[in-house]
Enzyme design. Structure first.
Site, PDB file in Angstrom:
ATOM      1  CG  HIS A   1      33.241  52.794  39.328  1.00  0.00           C
ATOM      2  ND1 HIS A   1      32.846  51.635  38.698  1.00  0.00           N
ATOM      3  CD2 HIS A   1      32.112  53.361  39.815  1.00  0.00           C
ATOM      4  CE1 HIS A   1      31.548  51.489  38.814  1.00  0.00           C
ATOM      5  NE2 HIS A   1      31.069  52.530  39.480  1.00  0.00           N
ATOM      6  CG  ASP A   2      35.916  49.789  37.233  1.00  0.00           C
ATOM      7  OD1 ASP A   2      37.038  49.302  37.439  1.00  0.00           O
ATOM      8  OD2 ASP A   2      35.018  49.832  38.104  1.00  0.00           O
TER       9      ASP A   2
ATOM     10  N   GLY B   1      29.959  54.511  35.469  1.00  0.00           N
ATOM     11  CA  GLY B   1      30.985  53.484  35.575  1.00  0.00           C
ATOM     12  C   GLY B   1      31.053  52.560  34.374  1.00  0.00           C
TER      13      GLY B   1
END
Length: 268
Positions: A123-124, A141
């Site tokens: 994520h991200d 992440g």
């Protein structure tokens, strides 16, 4: 105009946007928010879900999982995104997750990237164009990976780490610190072992450009002065060299992680 073909066993949910000339193979599952660019090919058993946008010309192989919920214990179903650029190669068992509201709310992958078997983009993360992740790379992440960077097989990259453009990370490296542009790191825990000169040559940098970056690298990591003093020396020596100034800009910008240093790091 080329027609899109969808295998009878594939499931394309109502609301999905499928570009012209796509080929969706057996047992694929495409969610209702997905946007799939023109001339993309999904071989079989590919699952794309969530608010996911994939650019044209994607080549996606069996059992890839793209756009599902982030592996983040605070995720509560927020509408976050995964955006993948054009002409990306995504091999078997690759996973890429959507962003989180605690981060950028978006995971971003640039054009012309290649992801080999079992690679993971958490994520991200934000990846530039022409990034290559070899088999089983684990990108945690909030990582940032610059364009033309290569991460070799089995490497693990700590969350919030920055990997500079044209950097090379050796196989099975455990990377806890930021990797400078053009840098090459090896080992567990990873240390800066030199410059990715082979990658620079492949990218078309001329001899003078490579020579200047090499000289700046030696000056930066000399034991004679402190690291801050070395930075000032390099600034004075190469005030107009764009690659060296880019390297210094990366260092000065800082991040959540310390820099990777050579084993003989200068005093702080």
């Amino acid at each position: 105009m080329t027609d899109t073909t969808i295998h009878p066993t594939a499931v394309v949910e109502d609301g999905a946007s499928i570009g012209e000339g796509c080929e969706i193979g057996p047992f694929c599952h495409i969610g209702p928010q997905v946007v799939l660019g023109a001339n993309s090919r999904l071989r079989s058993h590919v699952v794309i879900w969530g608010n996911t946008v994939i650019g044209e010309g994607a080549q996606i192989w069996p059992f890839a999982s793209l756009g599902h919920a982030p592996q983040h214990l605070k995720y509560r179903g927020e509408d976050t995104r995964l955006v993948i650029g054009r002409n990306c190669l995504i091999r078997e068992h690759v996973t890429m997750n959507a962003g989180t509201v605690q981060g950028r709310s978006e995971t971003t992958v640039g054009d012309n990237c290649a992801f080999f078997t079992g690679a993971h983009v958490a994520h991200d993360c934000m990846l530039g164009r022409n990034v290559t992740l070899i088999n089983n790379v684990m990108l945690a992440g909030h990582c940032t990976v610059g364009e033309f960077a290569t991460i070799a097989g089995g490497s693990g990259i700590h969350q919030f780490t920055r990997v500079g453009h044209h950097a090379y990370i050796g196989g099975l490296a455990a990377v806890e610190g930021d990797v400078i542009p053009f840098g090459m790191v090896l080992g567990n825990r990873a240390y800066l072992s030199g410059l990715n000169v082979i990658g620079m040559k492949r990218a078309g940098f001329n001899r003078e450009a490579i020579r200047n970056v090499r000289r700046a690298y030696r000056m930066l990591f000399s034991d004679d002065l402190t690291f801050k003093e070395n930075i000032d020396e390099v600034q004075t020596e190469f005030p107009d060299d764009p690659l060296v100034q880019d390297l210094l800009g990366f260092i000065r910008a800082g991040g959540d992680r310390a820099l990777c240093f050579p084993r003989h790091a200068p005093p702080a």
